[in-house]
Design an enzyme around this catalytic site. Sequence first.
Site, PDB file in Angstrom:
ATOM      1  N   ARG A   1      61.140  36.070 -37.874  1.00 51.57           N
ATOM      2  CA  ARG A   1      62.113  37.083 -38.276  1.00 51.57           C
ATOM      3  C   ARG A   1      61.340  38.345 -38.647  1.00 51.57           C
ATOM      4  NH1 ARG A   1      65.624  34.947 -35.949  1.00 51.57           N
ATOM      5  NH2 ARG A   1      67.401  33.835 -36.802  1.00 51.57           N
TER       6      ARG A   1
ATOM      7  N   HIS B   1      64.296  41.021 -29.316  1.00 50.07           N
ATOM      8  CA  HIS B   1      64.823  39.756 -29.862  1.00 50.07           C
ATOM      9  C   HIS B   1      65.397  38.870 -28.732  1.00 50.07           C
ATOM     10  CE1 HIS B   1      66.532  37.806 -33.746  1.00 50.07           C
ATOM     11  NE2 HIS B   1      66.318  36.875 -32.810  1.00 50.07           N
TER      12      HIS B   1
END
Length: 307
Positions: A222, A270
Amino acid sequence: MAILLLLPDTKAEQLAGLLNKKLAGEDIRIWPETGRPEEIDVAVVWAHPHGALKNLPNLKLILSYGAGVDHIFNDPDLPVDVPICRFVADSLSRQMADYVSGVILNHRLRLIDYREHQAAGNWHPWMPRRGNKVTILGLGQLGQATARQLNTLRFDVTGWSRTAKTLDYCHTCHGQDMLTEAVCEADYVVCLLPLTEETRGILNGTLFSAMKKGAYLINVGRGDHLNENDLLDALYQGHLGGACLDVFSEEPLPSVSPLWRHPRILITPHIASVTDPENLADYVVQSFNALKQGSSLKHLVDRQVQY
Ligand code: GLV
């Protein structure tokens, strides 16, 4: 029993279409068209509006649309006693193992450098880089699949995790005390940790100085695992050799971010491991049926450790 989908963009319509086929006759609703809140038993969520779940008095199960569940724990009004399950699928593990292997092989063979030479018509052969040691921080489903694949590609793999694990395809070590040891000899350090209060900011200047000069960082965990300024400093000082980042504290990455233009940072939006809606629909069906039949739920999240 009704299922409520709290998902951004077009994800909800797509999943509703699949569930209407696979669970014909069941009541599938898309937020904010919740209907009577007391009829909702299951919520499928991704970055849901905070507070939306606390208004569902009979909620019995929360399912994450992705592998990570930090987006669920970010909700300050998360109901305290509803079980949470995360999405686990071979397709996610395969994509992640391919992404990390691809980035490492690309760096090792210098393919991006050759692309630049090609643009300039420059014929300049190099030997492949030698580094063969990879350390993976996080040995969950995705970490293990990645370690297994890199081992097959004959990398020397070490995995670091919170608790002790024994795996036959990589060396393992665990706990805060062994973090420095885990990374100090690595040519590549890959972050595949869940984001928790313990792991937030773990990719910082202290860790970078423990890594060897020229090492390459890959963050596919993350964005909040990484201290971006510390990374820029470590690159500026020539201590780290480069980085590949797929996740960011703010997504999409703002156009003013210096990360975009850094010559030794590779950025992807992502996409390292993306949920396949068809697989997810199967998992929702399986979990919904388990709940109905009172059988055990798969991939339950431990609320204590938040993954
Ligand atoms: C993606 O980042 C996920 O958690 O599945």
